[in-house]
Design an enzyme around this catalytic site. Structure first.
Site, PDB file in Angstrom:
ATOM      1  N   CYS A 193      -1.372  -7.610   3.085  1.00  0.00           N
ATOM      2  CA  CYS A 193      -0.455  -7.273   4.178  1.00  0.00           C
ATOM      3  C   CYS A 193      -1.099  -6.247   5.104  1.00  0.00           C
ATOM      4  O   CYS A 193      -1.112  -5.048   4.808  1.00  0.00           O
ATOM      5  CB  CYS A 193       0.851  -6.719   3.601  1.00  0.00           C
ATOM      6  SG  CYS A 193       2.011  -6.203   4.866  1.00  0.00           S
ATOM      7  N   CYS A 247       1.245  -3.588   6.495  1.00  0.00           N
ATOM      8  CA  CYS A 247       1.643  -2.566   5.512  1.00  0.00           C
ATOM      9  C   CYS A 247       0.502  -1.576   5.263  1.00  0.00           C
ATOM     10  O   CYS A 247       0.734  -0.374   5.158  1.00  0.00           O
ATOM     11  CB  CYS A 247       1.994  -3.186   4.162  1.00  0.00           C
ATOM     12  SG  CYS A 247       2.982  -4.663   4.216  1.00  0.00           S
ATOM     13  N   ASP A 248      -0.723  -2.092   5.132  1.00  0.00           N
ATOM     14  CA  ASP A 248      -1.824  -1.265   4.630  1.00  0.00           C
ATOM     15  C   ASP A 248      -2.906  -0.948   5.659  1.00  0.00           C
ATOM     16  O   ASP A 248      -3.809  -0.160   5.365  1.00  0.00           O
ATOM     17  CB  ASP A 248      -2.484  -1.966   3.427  1.00  0.00           C
ATOM     18  CG  ASP A 248      -1.490  -2.201   2.302  1.00  0.00           C
ATOM     19  OD1 ASP A 248      -0.578  -1.367   2.153  1.00  0.00           O
ATOM     20  OD2 ASP A 248      -1.629  -3.206   1.582  1.00  0.00           O
TER      21      ASP A 248
END
Ligand code: NAP
Length: 307
Positions: free
Chosen positions: A136, A139-140
């Site tokens: 992701c 997200c990261d």
């Protein structure tokens, strides 16, 4: 005796949430069972959605929240629980949705559990997950500011991830096993215009290497067999999705894990309908998932009248 709903919707991505909106408008006594703490499904991890009509460039997280807010505004009822199995798929029977926390009952079901990221299946992937390997980018990605990263895959998600990462990483490699991307043409144009993105064509990753943290990728060119080691600090895997349908094995007919259902959402089990990415369909997008939710409710209404 437990309450028997008209309908239980399993899953709260765009398909489940659209179905919830239509169910409320149809005055069906409905419960939505969702596994995640936040509704929205895969949309939540999309940085930007640029193909949902009327909302150009909206953030995926914001769109997910909007879907949920809409269902809430109409009074939809939600419960957070994980479905383990479904009991009794016969015509006219009350269906039991057996969850980790509770069992819920309804006369009809919509399975809208969507799909999850597929694994690449190479050495190092599992060991270094969360230590440089991610599924992701939104997200990261922020953990890789000014670092060198690689995205593996050639679909919409891979190209979107590479574009997103290019905003913060010093260099992004897109590693694709063929010499042609599967992603939408507009995304491809955007990607190829970026100075700090390099596409490595016809290449597969043999392993992800590191000692506690990702350090490199071992690559092979599938055309000439040449091997090379690429130094990277992050590896984003975007090689497609797998349907979330394990809990429904044996209940409904499937094709490679996707629940067999047409546009009317009808599965092989009477009163059980499938909507969104989890069903067999040619195009998996937010708009087609939302459309599935609407179609499924029409089928549920018909089924409830007739049974
Ligand atoms: P996808 O379209 O299935 O693409 C997967 C990519 O990974 C393909 O390029 C495939 O290569 C590659 N791949 C698969 N297995 C591999 C392996 N073992 N090693 C190396 N490469 C591998 O999946 P996705 O990009 O995750 O998208 C999922 C669905 O969501 C699609 O239907 C997509 O259209 C949709 N989506 C839409 C949007 C949007 O409309 N904005 C955004 C995101 C996702 P090949 O090309 O050689 O098969």
């Amino acid at each position: 005796m437990s309450h028997i709903y008209d309908l239980i919707i399993i899953g709260s991505g765009p398909a489940g949430l659209a179905a919830a909106v239509y169910a409320q408008r149809a005055k069906l006594d409905t419960l939505v069972v969702e596994k995640a703490m936040v509704s929205g499904g895969q949309v939540l991890t999309t940085y930007e959605v640029d193909n949902y009509p009327g909302l150009p460039g909206i953030g995926g997280y914001d769109l997910g929240l909007k879907f949920r807010e809409h269902a809430d505004r109409l009074g939809a009822r939600f419960v957070e629980d994980e479905v383990l199995k479904i009991e009794d798929g016969s015509r006219g029977a009350v269906k039991s949705v057996v969850c980790q926390g509770n069992t819920y009952e309804a006369r009809a079901l919509i399975l809208a559990t969507g799909a999850v990221h597929r694994k690449l299946g190479v050495p190092g992937e599992e060991e270094l997950a969360g230590a440089g390997v991610s599924y992701c980018a939104t997200c990261d990605g922020a953990f890789f500011r000014n670092k060198v990263t690689a995205v593996i895959g050639g679909g919409d998600v891979a190209v979107e991830d590479a574009i997103f990462l290019a905003r913060m990483c010093s260099k992004v490699y897109l590693i694709h096993r063929r010499n042609e991307l599967r992603a939408a043409k507009s995304l491809q144009e955007n990607l190829l215009s970026l100075d700090n993105v390099e596409v490595i064509w016809d290449t597969v990753a043999d392993s992800i290497n590191g000692d506690g943290m990702v350090k490199s990728l071992s690559l092979t060119n599938v055309k000439d067999g040449q091997k090379r080691e690429l130094e990277v600090q992050g590896v984003f895997i975007a090689v497609g999705i797998s349907p979330e349908s394990r809990a429904f094995e044996g209940l409904v007919d499937m094709d490679h894990g996707y629940i067999r259902a047409g546009e009317d959402a009808a599965t092989s089990a009477p009163g059980i309908f499938a909507a969104g990415d989890v069903r067999t369909k040619p195009l998996r997008q937010i708009i087609t998932a939302a459309a599935d939710g609407a179609n499924a409710i029409t089928s549920v209404e018909r089924y409830l009248v007739e049974n």
